[in-house]
Design a protein around this motif. Structure first.
Motif, mmCIF file in Angstrom:
data_model
loop_
_atom_site.group_PDB
_atom_site.id
_atom_site.type_symbol
_atom_site.label_atom_id
_atom_site.label_comp_id
_atom_site.label_asym_id
_atom_site.label_seq_id
_atom_site.Cartn_x
_atom_site.Cartn_y
_atom_site.Cartn_z
ATOM 1 N N LEU A 117 38.803 29.686 12.468
ATOM 2 C CA LEU A 117 37.619 28.856 12.700
ATOM 3 C C LEU A 117 36.584 29.600 13.538
ATOM 4 C CD1 LEU A 117 39.145 25.349 13.558
ATOM 5 C CD2 LEU A 117 38.044 26.036 11.427
ATOM 6 N N THR A 118 35.322 29.471 13.155
ATOM 7 C CA THR A 118 34.245 29.996 13.993
ATOM 8 C C THR A 118 33.978 28.999 15.122
ATOM 9 O OG1 THR A 118 32.495 28.901 12.740
ATOM 10 C CG2 THR A 118 33.210 31.076 11.965
ATOM 11 N N THR A 119 33.225 29.437 16.113
ATOM 12 C CA THR A 119 32.882 28.537 17.222
ATOM 13 C C THR A 119 32.100 27.329 16.716
ATOM 14 O OG1 THR A 119 32.810 30.392 18.771
ATOM 15 C CG2 THR A 119 31.705 28.365 19.447
ATOM 16 N N LEU A 120 31.186 27.565 15.779
ATOM 17 C CA LEU A 120 30.409 26.460 15.214
ATOM 18 C C LEU A 120 31.322 25.474 14.501
ATOM 19 C CD1 LEU A 120 27.783 25.044 14.473
ATOM 20 C CD2 LEU A 120 27.550 26.616 12.526
ATOM 21 N N GLU A 121 32.278 25.984 13.730
ATOM 22 C CA GLU A 121 33.204 25.103 13.019
ATOM 23 C C GLU A 121 34.069 24.307 13.994
ATOM 24 O OE1 GLU A 121 33.749 27.646 8.862
ATOM 25 O OE2 GLU A 121 35.052 28.034 10.594
ATOM 26 N N GLU A 122 34.458 24.941 15.086
ATOM 27 C CA GLU A 122 35.234 24.223 16.103
ATOM 28 C C GLU A 122 34.443 23.035 16.647
ATOM 29 O OE1 GLU A 122 37.928 27.907 17.919
ATOM 30 O OE2 GLU A 122 36.136 27.212 18.977
ATOM 31 N N GLU A 164 43.506 19.414 19.888
ATOM 32 C CA GLU A 164 44.130 19.986 21.084
ATOM 33 C C GLU A 164 44.134 21.510 21.021
ATOM 34 O OE1 GLU A 164 45.087 18.546 23.859
ATOM 35 O OE2 GLU A 164 44.363 16.624 23.088
ATOM 36 N N THR A 165 44.402 22.058 19.836
ATOM 37 C CA THR A 165 44.389 23.516 19.671
ATOM 38 C C THR A 165 42.990 24.071 19.905
ATOM 39 O OG1 THR A 165 46.166 23.357 18.032
ATOM 40 C CG2 THR A 165 44.913 25.408 18.088
ATOM 41 N N ILE A 166 42.003 23.385 19.366
ATOM 42 C CA ILE A 166 40.612 23.820 19.547
ATOM 43 C C ILE A 166 40.233 23.780 21.025
ATOM 44 C CG2 ILE A 166 38.208 23.135 19.122
ATOM 45 C CD1 ILE A 166 39.086 22.295 16.298
ATOM 46 N N LYS A 167 40.662 22.754 21.729
ATOM 47 C CA LYS A 167 40.354 22.642 23.160
ATOM 48 C C LYS A 167 40.962 23.794 23.955
ATOM 49 C CE LYS A 167 41.342 18.706 24.919
ATOM 50 N NZ LYS A 167 42.115 17.462 25.101
ATOM 51 N N LYS A 168 42.149 24.219 23.566
ATOM 52 C CA LYS A 168 42.786 25.337 24.264
ATOM 53 C C LYS A 168 42.038 26.638 24.010
ATOM 54 C CE LYS A 168 47.407 23.284 24.158
ATOM 55 N NZ LYS A 168 48.766 23.350 23.562
ATOM 56 N N ARG A 169 41.462 26.761 22.831
ATOM 57 C CA ARG A 169 40.721 27.973 22.483
ATOM 58 C C ARG A 169 39.303 27.963 23.041
ATOM 59 N NH1 ARG A 169 41.586 29.356 16.183
ATOM 60 N NH2 ARG A 169 39.401 29.858 16.546
ATOM 61 N N ASN A 170 38.743 26.772 23.196
ATOM 62 C CA ASN A 170 37.335 26.664 23.588
ATOM 63 C C ASN A 170 37.233 25.746 24.811
ATOM 64 O OD1 ASN A 170 34.549 25.999 23.760
ATOM 65 N ND2 ASN A 170 34.283 26.478 21.586
ATOM 66 N N GLU A 171 37.098 26.351 25.982
ATOM 67 C CA GLU A 171 37.095 25.564 27.219
ATOM 68 C C GLU A 171 35.855 24.682 27.346
ATOM 69 O OE1 GLU A 171 35.241 28.949 30.244
ATOM 70 O OE2 GLU A 171 37.374 28.474 30.298
ATOM 71 N N VAL A 172 34.766 25.060 26.684
ATOM 72 C CA VAL A 172 33.557 24.231 26.735
ATOM 73 C C VAL A 172 33.792 22.922 25.987
ATOM 74 C CG1 VAL A 172 31.092 24.105 26.204
ATOM 75 C CG2 VAL A 172 32.106 26.280 26.900
ATOM 76 N N ALA A 179 33.751 19.162 27.314
ATOM 77 C CA ALA A 179 32.963 18.122 26.647
ATOM 78 C C ALA A 179 33.797 16.873 26.418
ATOM 79 C CB ALA A 179 32.426 18.648 25.317
ATOM 80 N N GLU A 180 35.075 17.053 26.062
ATOM 81 C CA GLU A 180 35.928 15.885 25.838
ATOM 82 C C GLU A 180 36.164 15.124 27.139
ATOM 83 O OE1 GLU A 180 39.740 14.997 23.160
ATOM 84 O OE2 GLU A 180 40.205 16.101 24.990
ATOM 85 N N LYS A 181 36.314 15.851 28.249
ATOM 86 C CA LYS A 181 36.495 15.184 29.543
ATOM 87 C C LYS A 181 35.258 14.369 29.907
ATOM 88 C CE LYS A 181 39.734 18.558 31.503
ATOM 89 N NZ LYS A 181 39.940 19.587 32.549
ATOM 90 N N ILE A 182 34.095 14.953 29.662
ATOM 91 C CA ILE A 182 32.844 14.239 29.949
ATOM 92 C C ILE A 182 32.733 13.004 29.066
ATOM 93 C CG2 ILE A 182 30.323 14.394 29.813
ATOM 94 C CD1 ILE A 182 30.631 17.381 30.531
ATOM 95 N N LEU A 183 33.105 13.164 27.789
ATOM 96 C CA LEU A 183 33.064 12.042 26.854
ATOM 97 C C LEU A 183 34.018 10.935 27.288
ATOM 98 C CD1 LEU A 183 32.030 10.907 24.151
ATOM 99 C CD2 LEU A 183 33.909 12.101 23.023
ATOM 100 N N ALA A 184 35.224 11.331 27.717
ATOM 101 C CA ALA A 184 36.208 10.341 28.166
ATOM 102 C C ALA A 184 35.717 9.621 29.416
ATOM 103 C CB ALA A 184 37.543 11.030 28.441
ATOM 104 N N ARG A 185 35.106 10.384 30.337
ATOM 105 C CA ARG A 185 34.596 9.778 31.565
ATOM 106 C C ARG A 185 33.447 8.823 31.259
ATOM 107 N NH1 ARG A 185 34.422 14.062 34.409
ATOM 108 N NH2 ARG A 185 32.245 14.639 34.149
#
Length: 228
Positions: free
Chosen positions: A104-109, A127-135, A139-145
């Protein structure tokens, strides 16, 4: 949004193809471009404007690519007139299925995250994408908050509404009680006054009918006064 290079970026997310979306996105670009300067300012002040459209439908039917980019070019030779116009269409439905994050490219992620973050069936991939891409993980943490804050706000508003309704109800009952008390007091005071006047009229030999018309007392009440 403005990049470090001075480019202005507008990101639009659209779930339905309405109102001639191609022209709509071009209009967004033109408005953003034109609003940069006012009369008397130099055109050199104009910065490139980029419109990014993330679409949950297929708009560009002339190709099968999920990412289409448009700019201004000379027809025969293909060189750019200026690099100030750039319109991107990212069509989520054209993303091919990805059983895992391999290749996957960064854009696809990012696009998979936008499309499937809430899809429980794609949780392992996310979850795999999150481990590869810390940004994306951030973003998911911000979304959850933000979602939690929204829930908290809704709960607070509900509690506040309940409290205001209760206070308002209590004030209404108190007001009604006061008004009723005043009304009863007036009625009782008027009654006492009417009886007093009737007694004086009886002593002056007025008829029951005359006393009733003057005081509003019933004939039975006047008859009871005569017996006292």
């Amino acid at each position: 949004m403005k990049t470090a290079e001075g480019e202005l970026v507008d990101i639009e997310i659209q779930i339905r193809n309405t109102d001639n979306y191609r022209k709509r996105s071009l209009y967004y670009w033109s408005a953003m471009y034109a609003e940069q300067i006012v009369a008397g300012e130099s055109y050199f002040e104009l910065n490139p404007c980029i419109v990014i459209n993330i679409l949950d439908f297929n708009l560009i039917r002339e190709n099968e690519h999920y990412h289409s980019v448009f700019d201004i070019r000379e027809r025969r030779c293909g060189f750019q007139l200026v690099g100030d116009l750039e319109i991107h269409y990212l069509e989520l439905n054209k993303l091919s299925g990805h059983p895992d994050a391999t290749g996957l490219t960064t854009l696809e992620e990012w696009l998979i995250f936008i499309k499937d973050a809430a899809n429980t069936e794609k949780r392992e991939l996310i979850e795999t994408i999150k481990k590869r891409n810390e940004v994306i993980a951030m973003a998911e943490k911000i979304l959850a908050r933000a979602s939690a804050d929204e829930f908290a706000r809704a709960a607070y508003q509900q509690r506040r509404k309940w409290y205001l309704d209760r206070v308002s109800g209590e004030k209404y009952l108190i007001k009604q009680g006061i008004e009723q008390g005043i009304k009863q007091g007036i009625e009782q005071g008027g009654k006492i006054k009417a009886l007093d006047i009737a007694g004086k009229m009886l002593s002056l030999s007025f008829t029951d009918e005359q006393i009733s018309l003057s005081t509003g007392l019933s004939e039975e009440e006047i008859a009871a006064l005569r017996k006292e």
